[in-house]
Design an enzyme around this catalytic site. Structure first.
Site, short mmCIF file in Angstrom:
data_model
loop_
_atom_site.label_atom_id
_atom_site.label_comp_id
_atom_site.label_asym_id
_atom_site.label_seq_id
_atom_site.Cartn_x
_atom_site.Cartn_y
_atom_site.Cartn_z
N ASP A 99 -3.29 3.07 -4.79
CA ASP A 99 -2.65 1.78 -4.57
C ASP A 99 -2.77 0.96 -5.87
O ASP A 99 -2.37 1.42 -6.94
CB ASP A 99 -3.29 1.10 -3.35
CG ASP A 99 -2.67 -0.23 -2.98
OD1 ASP A 99 -1.60 -0.24 -2.37
OD2 ASP A 99 -3.27 -1.27 -3.30
N HIS A 296 -0.29 5.46 4.04
CA HIS A 296 -0.68 4.86 2.77
C HIS A 296 -2.13 5.10 2.40
O HIS A 296 -2.46 5.16 1.22
CB HIS A 296 -0.42 3.35 2.82
CG HIS A 296 -0.64 2.67 1.52
ND1 HIS A 296 0.13 2.92 0.40
CD2 HIS A 296 -1.57 1.75 1.12
CE1 HIS A 296 -0.30 2.19 -0.61
NE2 HIS A 296 -1.33 1.47 -0.20
#
Length: 318
Positions: A99, A296
């Protein structure tokens, strides 16, 4: 079990979790996470023969949290990586990020390839420089509803996330995972008028197998200690980062690179899109790893698959 200690870097104290011996590997977390998001890979990489260090990056966890929003630019964040490598007594390291940590890893490899032996990014591709500052661009395109623009408002997201951290992390961790079933193709994350970011997430009926009550409690404790302002200040520097990195416009990543993503990540552009982006930014990239069923939080949702991919990548560079 990792050993926890503090390292002095660029005038800040950074808390790190460290395990193993051998070539240095740095694991950089994303938003809103801390060293704990790498708990599985710390052990897997240490057992494979590496000295693995996962810091709480500036603003997070038990690390220092500068007051000024200007202290969270990409130059500061990449500078912390370089400083940490040297403070740990090494000249080079393998740098792996997820991320926002992936953006820091890609940026460090671009700016300081002399200290990066190889780079891996999870969930976020190397960024392509646009013609306009990103916050301005999304503000104009989405009438200020894009989540970056929601995050840039001082105090707003802090109040929402801090009101009930337990609910916040249940929603965030489940809502962006591969276990959440979305109806229809995912669109851009736009905050509803009069609503908040957590309205985009979902309450789990039960926690998925990869996420335990102990994990939720660890996140809650970390952010009750640190708050959310430091992490959100990373987003508030997006336009400033665009200005500060003009010198590197068109620069490519010249060290070996790997990209890993879950095929249920909202940002998943398909294999062709990944290969095209990597080829433009990192010509020495390896075959991307696409993890079936993961969203994610790929290294937490599928720790074994991600650990195997990272071990293989690092071994290929030995």
């Amino acid at each position: 079990m990792p050993r926890h200690h503090t390292v002095e870097v660029n005038g800040l104290r950074l808390h790190v979790a460290e395990e193993g011996e051998g070539p240095l590997v740095l694991l950089l977390h994303g938003f809103p996470e801390f060293w704990y998001s790498w708990r599985h890979q710390l052990t897997a990489l240490a057992q494979a023969g590496y000295r693995v260090v996962a810091p709480d990056q500036r603003g997070y966890g038990s690390s220092d949290r500068p007051d000024s929003p200007d202290a969270y630019s990409i130059l500061h964040l990449s500078g912390d990586v370089v400083g940490l490598i040297h403070a740990l007594g090494e000249r080079q390291a393998f740098v792996i990020g997820h991320d926002w940590g992936a953006l820091v890893a890609w940026s460090t490899a671009t700016m300081r390839p002399d200290v990066v032996r190889g780079v891996a990014g999870l969930s976020v591709l190397p960024p392509a420089r646009g013609p306009l500052p990103p916050l301005r661009q999304t503000r104009e395109k989405f009438d200020g509803r894009f989540y970056w623009n929601y995050f840039e408002q001082p105090g707003v997201a802090e109040a929402e996330f801090g009101k009930d951290p337990d609910r916040t992390f249940r929603r965030l961790l489940f809502g962006a995972s591969g276990d959440r079933q979305l109806s229809g193709p995912p669109g851009p994350p736009l905050v509803p008028p009069g609503g908040g970011f957590l309205d985009l997430a979902a309450d789990p009926e039960r926690l998925p197998p990869w996420l335990t009550e102990e994990d939720i409690a660890a996140y809650v404790a970390a952010f009750e200690r640190s708050g959310f302002t430091g992490p959100l200040n990373w987003y508030r520097n997006l336009d400033r980062n665009w200005e500060l990195t003009a010198t590197w416009a068109g620069a490519r990543i010249d060290v070996p690179a790997l990209f890993v993503i879950g095929d249920r990540d909202r940002a998943f552009p398909g294999r062709d899109g990944i290969v095209d982006a990597l080829s433009a930014a990192a010509p020495h990239h390896r075959e991307p790893v696409i993890v079936a069923g993961a969203g994610h939080w790929v290294q937490q949702e599928r720790p074994a698959e991600v650990g195997d991919a990272l071990v293989s990548f690092l071994a290929s560079l030995a």
